[in-house]
Design a protein around this motif. Structure first.
Motif, PDB file in Angstrom:
ATOM      1  N   VAL A  87      11.035  -5.379 118.504  1.00  0.00           N
ATOM      2  CA  VAL A  87       9.658  -5.870 118.377  1.00  0.00           C
ATOM      3  C   VAL A  87       8.695  -4.702 118.580  1.00  0.00           C
ATOM      4  N   GLY A  88       7.776  -4.533 117.643  1.00  0.00           N
ATOM      5  CA  GLY A  88       6.740  -3.525 117.815  1.00  0.00           C
ATOM      6  C   GLY A  88       7.237  -2.098 117.656  1.00  0.00           C
ATOM      7  N   LYS A  89       6.446  -1.174 118.212  1.00  0.00           N
ATOM      8  CA  LYS A  89       6.725   0.245 118.036  1.00  0.00           C
ATOM      9  C   LYS A  89       7.589   0.837 119.144  1.00  0.00           C
ATOM     10  N   ASP A  90       7.652   0.158 120.289  1.00  0.00           N
ATOM     11  CA  ASP A  90       8.286   0.748 121.460  1.00  0.00           C
ATOM     12  C   ASP A  90       9.380  -0.158 122.009  1.00  0.00           C
ATOM     13  N   ILE A  91      10.179   0.408 122.889  1.00  0.00           N
ATOM     14  CA  ILE A  91      11.237  -0.367 123.536  1.00  0.00           C
ATOM     15  C   ILE A  91      10.626  -1.458 124.409  1.00  0.00           C
ATOM     16  N   SER A  92      11.309  -2.579 124.469  1.00  0.00           N
ATOM     17  CA  SER A  92      10.884  -3.691 125.323  1.00  0.00           C
ATOM     18  C   SER A  92      12.117  -4.271 125.995  1.00  0.00           C
ATOM     19  N   VAL A  93      11.885  -5.234 126.875  1.00  0.00           N
ATOM     20  CA  VAL A  93      13.008  -5.882 127.543  1.00  0.00           C
ATOM     21  C   VAL A  93      13.893  -6.634 126.550  1.00  0.00           C
ATOM     22  N   ALA A  94      13.371  -6.978 125.388  1.00  0.00           N
ATOM     23  CA  ALA A  94      14.210  -7.617 124.369  1.00  0.00           C
ATOM     24  C   ALA A  94      15.319  -6.670 123.925  1.00  0.00           C
ATOM     25  N   ASP A  95      15.007  -5.388 123.784  1.00  0.00           N
ATOM     26  CA  ASP A  95      16.025  -4.412 123.396  1.00  0.00           C
ATOM     27  C   ASP A  95      17.124  -4.309 124.452  1.00  0.00           C
ATOM     28  N   LEU A  96      16.732  -4.383 125.719  1.00  0.00           N
ATOM     29  CA  LEU A  96      17.714  -4.307 126.795  1.00  0.00           C
ATOM     30  C   LEU A  96      18.596  -5.552 126.817  1.00  0.00           C
ATOM     31  N   ALA A  97      18.000  -6.715 126.594  1.00  0.00           N
ATOM     32  CA  ALA A  97      18.767  -7.962 126.611  1.00  0.00           C
ATOM     33  C   ALA A  97      19.748  -8.022 125.443  1.00  0.00           C
ATOM     34  N   VAL A  98      19.281  -7.658 124.251  1.00  0.00           N
ATOM     35  CA  VAL A  98      20.163  -7.697 123.082  1.00  0.00           C
ATOM     36  C   VAL A  98      21.253  -6.630 123.207  1.00  0.00           C
TER      37      VAL A  98
END
Length: 284
Positions: A219-230
Motif C-alpha cells: 500500500v502506498g509508497k512506503d513500507i507499512s505494517v501490512a508488509d510485515l503481516a503479509v
C-alpha cells in the motif's frame, strides 16, 4: 561551620592564576549542598516506572515463551521500527503470562488473550489491532486515511488466513496439540494447501501489482505494517505448507517476502537469538 569553611583562605598553588582582592571566588570554591539521592534510589521499580513520562516507559510484549505464534507479527513491528521492547515471555515464563493475562496481574484495560502490549498503564491486545496501533505510533502506517484503511483491510485478511491455516492442523480439537490428531488433520492440511493457500497468495500478488505507486510495497509508497503481516504469513506458509507454497505461481508475492526479510533491521533480528523458532505443527 559551613560559612567558616567557605571564607577560609584558599591554598596557593604554584603556577595557578590568583584571585584579585575584589574578585569573586569560583563556584567550586564553595560547593553547594549535595543533592539528596537516597530518596529516589529507594523507590520500588513500580514507583520508578510511574514517575516516568509515558514516552520514557518501556514497551512490553506479553506472549507465550519460546515460539513465534501471533506474537511474531507484533515483534516484527518493533524490530522494523527499531523500538526497544521487553519480550515478557522470556523473563516471566509461561506461568507469568498466564498470571498477568488471566489471574489479576494486569491492572490496566482487560486483555482477552496474548499477544498484548503494555506501556505504563496502557494495555492493548489483538494482533491486527496491535499492528495498526503500533504502526501509527512508529510511522509504519500511511497518513492518508484511505491508504490506512487498506492496510487495516490487509491485516484482517492475514488474520483470516492464519486462522484457517492453523485450524487445518487441529480439526478434531482446536485447543489440543496437533500430535493428538495427526491422522485426522491430513486431509484438511492438504485441502488448505491446494485450495485456500493459492487464493491468499494470489491476492497478495494482485495487491502488489495493482499498487499505483509500484513501490514494491503493498500500500502506498512506503513500507507499512501490512508488509510485515503479509511477509510473516508467507514465511509461515513456506514453513508449514511448503509443498503447495512451491507450486503456487506468485512471483511478486515471493519477491516481496524476500525483500522484507532482507531489510537490515529484520535481517539482523531473524538471525539473532531473540527470534523464536517455528512451531512444528501449526500455521505459527
Amino acid at each position: 561551620m559551613r560559612a567558616a569553611l567557605c571564607s577560609a583562605k584558599p591554598v596557593t598553588v604554584a603556577g595557578a592564576p590568583q584571585l584579585t582582592r575584589n574578585a569573586r571566588p569560583p563556584v567550586s570554591a564553595c560547593p553547594p549542598r549535595a543533592p539528596r539521592l537516597a530518596v529516589s534510589s529507594s523507590r520500588s521499580p513500580a514507583a520508578a516506572m510511574s514517575a516516568q513520562s509515558p514516552a520514557e516507559q518501556p514497551w512490553e510484549l506479553w506472549y507465550w515463551p519460546g515460539m513465534k505464534g501471533r506474537g511474531e507479527y507484533v515483534r516484527l513491528v518493533f524490530e522494523e521500527a527499531g523500538v526497544p521492547y521487553k519480550d515478557m515471555g522470556q523473563s516471566a515464563g509461561l506461568a507469568g503470562i498466564v498470571e498477568w493475562v488471566w489471574k489479576g496481574g494486569n491492572t490496566g484495560f482487560p486483555v482477552r488473550a496474548p499477544p498484548a502490549v503494555r506501556r505504563g498503564d496502557f494495555t492493548l491486545s489483538g494482533t491486527p489491532v496491535l499492528m495498526a496501533y503500533l504502526g501509527r505510533q512508529f510511522g509504519l502506517m500511511p497518513t492518508d486515511p484511505e491508504e490506512a484503511a487498506h492496510v487495516e483491510q490487509l491485516l484482517a485478511v492475514v488474520t483470516d488466513g492464519v486462522g484457517e491455516g492453523r485450524l487445518a492442523f487441529h480439526p478434531k480439537d482446536f485447543y489440543a496439540s496437533h500430535k493428538t490428531q495427526v491422522e485426522e488433520s491430513a486431509p484438511y492440511i492438504e485441502q488448505y494447501g491446494k485450495q485456500r493457500l493459492p487464493k491468499y497468495m494470489s491476492y497478495w500478488e494482485e495487491v502488489l501489482t495493482n499498487n499505483p505507486h509500484q513501490s514494491g510495497f503493498l500500500v502506498g509508497k512506503d513500507i507499512s505494517v501490512a508488509d510485515l503481516a503479509v511477509y510473516q504469513y508467507m514465511a509461515a506458509a513456506q514453513q508449514h505448507y511448503r509443498r503447495w507454497y512451491d507450486d503456487v505461481e506468485a512471483p511478486a508475492a515471493k519477491a516481496h517476502q524476500a525483500r522484507i526479510a532482507a531489510r537490515p533491521r529484520l535481517a539482523a533480528y531473524l538471525a539473532s537469538p531473540r527470534c523464536p523458532p517455528w512451531d512444528s505443527d501449526s500455521m505459527m
